[in-house]
Scaffold this active site. Structure first.
Site, short mmCIF file in Angstrom:
data_model
loop_
_atom_site.label_atom_id
_atom_site.label_comp_id
_atom_site.label_asym_id
_atom_site.label_seq_id
_atom_site.Cartn_x
_atom_site.Cartn_y
_atom_site.Cartn_z
N GLN A 76 -0.21 -1.50 5.39
CA GLN A 76 -0.37 -0.67 4.20
C GLN A 76 -1.70 -0.97 3.51
O GLN A 76 -2.64 -1.46 4.14
CB GLN A 76 0.81 -0.92 3.27
CG GLN A 76 2.18 -0.59 3.86
CD GLN A 76 2.54 0.87 3.74
OE1 GLN A 76 1.95 1.61 2.96
NE2 GLN A 76 3.51 1.31 4.53
N TYR A 79 -6.70 -5.02 -0.59
CA TYR A 79 -7.97 -5.06 -1.32
C TYR A 79 -8.88 -6.12 -0.70
O TYR A 79 -8.43 -7.20 -0.33
CB TYR A 79 -7.73 -5.39 -2.79
CG TYR A 79 -9.00 -5.69 -3.57
CD1 TYR A 79 -9.89 -4.67 -3.89
CD2 TYR A 79 -9.32 -6.99 -3.97
CE1 TYR A 79 -11.07 -4.93 -4.59
CE2 TYR A 79 -10.48 -7.26 -4.66
CZ TYR A 79 -11.35 -6.23 -4.97
OH TYR A 79 -12.52 -6.50 -5.64
N SER A 140 -3.58 -11.89 3.87
CA SER A 140 -2.95 -10.73 4.50
C SER A 140 -3.51 -10.52 5.90
O SER A 140 -4.61 -10.98 6.22
CB SER A 140 -3.15 -9.47 3.65
OG SER A 140 -4.54 -9.22 3.47
N LEU A 154 -7.89 -10.60 9.25
CA LEU A 154 -7.24 -11.27 8.13
C LEU A 154 -8.13 -11.26 6.90
O LEU A 154 -9.35 -11.17 6.99
CB LEU A 154 -6.91 -12.72 8.50
CG LEU A 154 -8.08 -13.68 8.69
CD1 LEU A 154 -8.35 -14.49 7.41
CD2 LEU A 154 -7.84 -14.62 9.85
N CYS A 171 0.09 -4.46 0.31
CA CYS A 171 0.78 -4.38 1.60
C CYS A 171 2.08 -3.59 1.50
O CYS A 171 3.00 -3.75 2.32
CB CYS A 171 1.02 -5.76 2.18
SG CYS A 171 -0.49 -6.74 2.34
#
Length: 215
Positions: A76, A79, A140, A154, A171
């Protein structure tokens, strides 16, 4: 048989706009052949939201003056901004003898090991890729695999302005708290953390780093 430590070219790109680097990743992946050495690109991006293939528009709450770019990775919205380590592993998974799950596990473990150097215990969560500290997200993941080769990667929060995360459901999770290493430890230097992350990444995924300073 013991795993072989294959060469990995590590490129430090500095601070660069998101979209040109994304296009370069695509081109590298499309043009590589069976003999192309795997690479790890390290970069900081100016403020940008990226929306993955499964991304839903409602998870962007109020982008404001920060651009939103639709991209071809999984996951999803997230940032990127200054003070965050973004790392893109460009790896031939078939040649390296690993699957996607092993790559994801290795990336997460490399971050967990790096955070551990600062006396902080981090972990992974089921069905929520990334790395967490007491349920708060510190890193993330979002990957794309094409012809058995990985790109994207990542984002590891080190010392940044976290306010833009309040403009999205990170996410895809409403109310998810996002944190960074500088909140959890003293004397955090992003350059040193980057080196520590590369070392942990190579250890977890059986690579031998060869550093380059330009793409």
């Amino acid at each position: 048989m013991d795993p072989v430590n294959r060469p990995l070219i590590v490129r430090h790109l500095g601070r660069r706009e998101y979209e040109p680097v994304w296009r370069e990743m695509q081109a590298f992946t499309d043009q590589r052949d069976a003999d192309t050495t795997d690479e790890l690109w390290l970069v900081e991006h100016p403020p940008v939201f990226t929306q993955g293939l499964a991304g839903k528009a409602e998870h962007v709450l109020a982008a404001g003056d920060i651009p939103v770019i639709q991209v071809d990775r999984g996951g999803q919205v997230t940032y990127h901004g200054p003070g965050q380590i973004v790392a893109y592993p460009l790896i031939n998974l078939r040649r390296h003898g690993i699957g996607v799950k092993s790559l994801v596990h290795g990336i997460e473990q490399a971050i967990i090991d790096t955070v551990g150097l600062y006396g902080v215990t981090a972990n992974r969560l089921d069905n929520a890729p990334g790395v967490y500290v007491k349920g708060d997200k510190i890193a993330s993941l979002g990957l794309r695999i094409r012809k058995a080769c990985s790109f994207h990667g990542l984002a590891f929060n080190i010392n940044m302005d976290l306010e833009p995360f309040q403009r999205i459901n990170p996410c895809g999770f409403s109310g998810l708290k996002v944190i960074q290493l500088s909140q959890l430890a003293d004397q955090v230097d992003i350059g040193i953390v980057e080196q520590q992350l590369v070392t942990a990444f190579c250890h977890e995924l059986n690579f031998s780093a060869q550093t380059e300073n330009a793409a």
